[in-house]
Design an enzyme around this catalytic site. Structure first.
Site, PDB file in Angstrom:
ATOM      1  N   ASP A  65      -3.987  10.035  10.427  1.00  0.00           N
ATOM      2  CA  ASP A  65      -2.684   9.481  10.770  1.00  0.00           C
ATOM      3  C   ASP A  65      -2.123  10.025  12.070  1.00  0.00           C
ATOM      4  O   ASP A  65      -2.234  11.211  12.367  1.00  0.00           O
ATOM      5  CB  ASP A  65      -1.689   9.755   9.630  1.00  0.00           C
ATOM      6  N   GLU A  67       0.884  -1.167   0.000  1.00  0.00           N
ATOM      7  CA  GLU A  67       0.000   0.000   0.000  1.00  0.00           C
ATOM      8  C   GLU A  67       0.922   1.216   0.000  1.00  0.00           C
ATOM      9  O   GLU A  67       1.679   1.417   0.953  1.00  0.00           O
ATOM     10  CB  GLU A  67      -0.805  -0.093   1.298  1.00  0.00           C
TER      11      GLU A  67
END
Ligand code: PLP
Lengths: 268, 402
Positions: free
Chosen positions: A64, A53
């Site tokens: 994140d 990914e």
């Protein structure tokens, strides 16, 4: 309409027949450098990662935690742009591993929605994970994916309601990304208990493979998740090793070791 | 496995033409739906509206007055200029209107903790104030850069019992404070309400925050009619995220002869690239959960904004402004740092009102528009906040030793 036949879709058929989960490794393009990223990916693949990914580093990554934020910052400072992302997709896919891009929505819109899809396919990519694209805003993206035949992968969260679940899962192909917890990416000492029940809820309404992400960082955790999921996604743990290493050689060596331990984990 | 057609975008509420919507992690959808439902229910609930009005009357100090700025107007082509005095609200700016509304909603939703982002500190102070008043826990995220520029407001928030978390990521300003607040929210959404301070963000924030600020325009419209006998020719407001501007614009949108003019922060000038004039100098994109104008580069990375005013230093803008701009109902112009500081000084010396530096951008706009329209014109300006928090910045700018 049938499931697009991508390398990613084929991987999950294979791991299913091997009665194990697939191991998916995450790295932002341009990290630790534009030239260094393919070396880290090669180390992941050598260690046993099944699919990659590639993150499109973005200035405002609200899903994140600090590890990936720092890596994305560094990648942006390195001048990483869309062409570097697609170059990395190309070199990764050339290794024979299914490759997906994980990107926040604005870089896609900026690049051009259809153009992003065709560039991904031209580079040999299989699909795209879009962590901040809600299905309500996804009509153009769905059209692009049908046109270019790439898998579009959405995230399901523990808070996703029963009534909403089929609306999202019916939009997914390739696999469904199950967020193991309410929170952002990062390493955790244990995998949230929510993950198992979330995967069960997803399975009750969808036949697609389900991969669990957020907080998986050790072989033991991968083994635990592999008992109930079709895929295990690991990002921050790899990135942290690179951040902690003095040289890229040392970083790659440690990434290879972690990949091997996770790879043993997903085999039970 | 088949892929069904997704719901058409136009069928979803929360859009302003192509702008607005929801671009957020799936984990937040439940909370946004809950908030939208709570807002809708409150909007139609006389008990809620009465409770909020009573708070505004006995706590905020509403209605805020309008003041004619006669001596200032001499420097603005002689047009008549009326100031809507949001600076006189408790805590010193318009921000309290939205904060009290959302704090009441927080209680209705049964949540005990609020988080907020702040740039200038005004929204953080207002949030800390409401939290103290209603017994809520309050955490404020503030860019480290802004904690230095607005240290007085940091102290105020702490005195009010809030925790202030300096944000060291990215540009260390408002944009990064919003990112951190969103991360906190994704993690603690069960117990926590994100009390967003402007008309940006995912649906329902742009609509909800606007609704809580409409009182500015509703009052001003009545005051203009009863005290001046006519509607203004133009309404001016500074635009950061756009909450004070939409609050005064919105009740006048149907009055097509009233020009609506938003003044953005031009920083060192749009050509310099160092500015925060999102509509004047940006392009459509997605930031912080909404589609709107954004300062961005060719890869879609948000570009850092620059302004002497912390409260306008934001590379996005509310989606309704993007729409009003595109359909031509409102105009947006950029005012640079020096023009704003000249107007700041002028209002202080001609009217005895020290404005916030954010607000000074609207005042500089009035000096320009007033000259364009001439002495027969009537201007209404949203005096969004007072300048106490800016004394340090202004003293530095004007070379006054502290
Ligand atoms: C006094 C004042 N005016 C204006 C603004 C800008 O915000 P908005 O554009 O949402 O009104 C701020 C923000 O901190 C402020 O403190």
């Amino acid at each position: 309409m049938v499931e697009f036949d991508t390398p990613l879709a084929r991987l999950f058929s294979r791991t299913k027949s091997e009665k194990r989960a697939a191991l998916i490794g995450y790295l932002p393009a341009g990290f630790p450098t534009i030239e260094g990223a393919p070396r880290v990916i090669a180390a992941m693949v050598e260690g046993g990662v099944d699919a990659i990914e590639i993150g499109f580093p973005y200035s405002d990554p609200v899903m994140d935690g600090p590890i990936i934020q720092d890596a994305a910052d560094q990648a942006i400072k390195n001048g990483t742009g869309a062409s570097d992302v697609f170059d990395l997709v190309k070199s990764t896919a050339a290794l024979g591993v299914p490759t997906v891009v994980m990107t926040y929505w604005n870089p896609i819109e900026r690049y051009g929605v259809d153009e992003f899809g065709s560039a991904l396919m031209a580079a040999g990519g299989s699909g795209v994970i879009t962590p901040d694209l809600t299905i309500e805003e996804s009509a153009r993206w769905a059209q692009a994916s049908v046109k270019s035949q790439f898998n579009r992968i959405y995230v399901i969260a523990p808070s996703t309601s029963e009534s909403r679940m089929p609306l999202v899962t019916s939009q997914c192909s390739g696999f469904i990304y199950a967020a193991s917890l309410m929170g952002v990416t990062g390493t955790r000492n244990s995998v949230s208990g929510d993950a198992r029940s979330l995967v069960a809820r997803i399975r009750s309404g969808s036949d697609l493979p389900v991969a669990v992400g957020l907080g998986v960082s050790t072989g033991d955790q991968a083994r635990e998740v592999a008992q109930y999921a079709d895929g295990v996604i690991v990002g921050s743990a790899f990135i942290r090793l690179i951040q902690q290493s003095a040289t890229i050689e040392e970083g790659c060596e440690r990434v290879r070791e972690l990949a091997a331990s996770l790879s043993a984990g997903v085999r039970g | 496995m088949s892929q069904t057609t997704p719901i058409a975008e136009s069928e979803i509420i929360g859009h302003f033409g192509p702008y607005g919507g929801r671009f957020v992690p799936e984990a937040l959808i439940g909370a946004l739906d809950q908030l939208a439902a709570a807002h809708l229910a409150a909007k139609n609930d006389p008990t809620f509206q009465a409770e909020l009005s009573e708070l505004h009357r006995t706590y905020t100090g509403r209605p805020s007055i309008i003041t004619e700025a006669k001596r200032f107007a001499e420097h603005a082509g002689g047009a008549r200029i009326f100031l809507k005095r949001e600076d006189l609200n408790h805590t010193g700016s318009h921000k309290i209107n939205n904060v009290l509304g959302q704090a009441l909603l927080t209680k209705r939703m049964g949540k005990k903790r609020i988080i907020a982002e702040t740039g200038a500190g005004q929204h953080g102070v207002a949030s800390a104030t409401a939290a103290a008043l209603m017994g809520l826990e309050c955490v404020v995220y503030m860019g480290e850069e802004d904690t230095k520029r607005q240290s007085l407001n940091v102290a105020r928030m702490k005195l009010l019992g809030a925790e202030v978390i300096p944000v060291t990521q990215g540009s260390k300003t408002l944009k990064d404070a919003i990112n951190e607040a969103m991360r906190d929210w994704v993690t603690n959404v069960e117990t926590t309400h994100y009390l967003l301070g402007t008309v940006a963000g995912p649906y329902p924030f742009p609509e909800m925050v606007r609704d809580f600020h409409r009182i500015i325009g509703v009052e001003a419209r009545e005051q203009m009619l009863s005290e001046v006998g006519r509607l203004p020719d133009a309404i001016l407001a500074c635009v950061g995220g756009g909450s004070n501007a939409i609050g005064i614009f919105h009740p006048f949108i149907e009055d097509v002869n009233v020009r609506l003019i938003g003044l953005e922060a031009g920083g060192s000038g749009i050509d310099s690239g160092k500015h925060a004039a999102t509509i004047s100098g940006g392009t459509p994109g997605v930031l912080h959960g909404t589609r709107t104008y954004v300062l961005q580069d060719k890869n879609g990375q948000t570009v850092e904004s620059h302004s002497i005013s912390a409260g306008l230093d934001y590379p996005g803008v509310g989606p309704e402004h993007a729409y009003l701009h595109d359909i031509g109902r409102a105009e947006y112009r950029a005012i640079n740092d020096d023009q704003a500081m000249e107007a700041f000084s002028l209002l202080s010396k001609t009217e005895g009102i020290i404005p916030a530096i954010e607000t000074a951008h609207a005042l500089a706009g009035a000096m320009i528009i007033g000259r364009e329209l001439g002495p027969d014109a009537v201007l209404l300006l949203n005096l969004s906040g007072r300048g106490d928090k800016d004394v340090q910045t202004a003293a530095q700018y004007f070379g006054i030793p502290l």
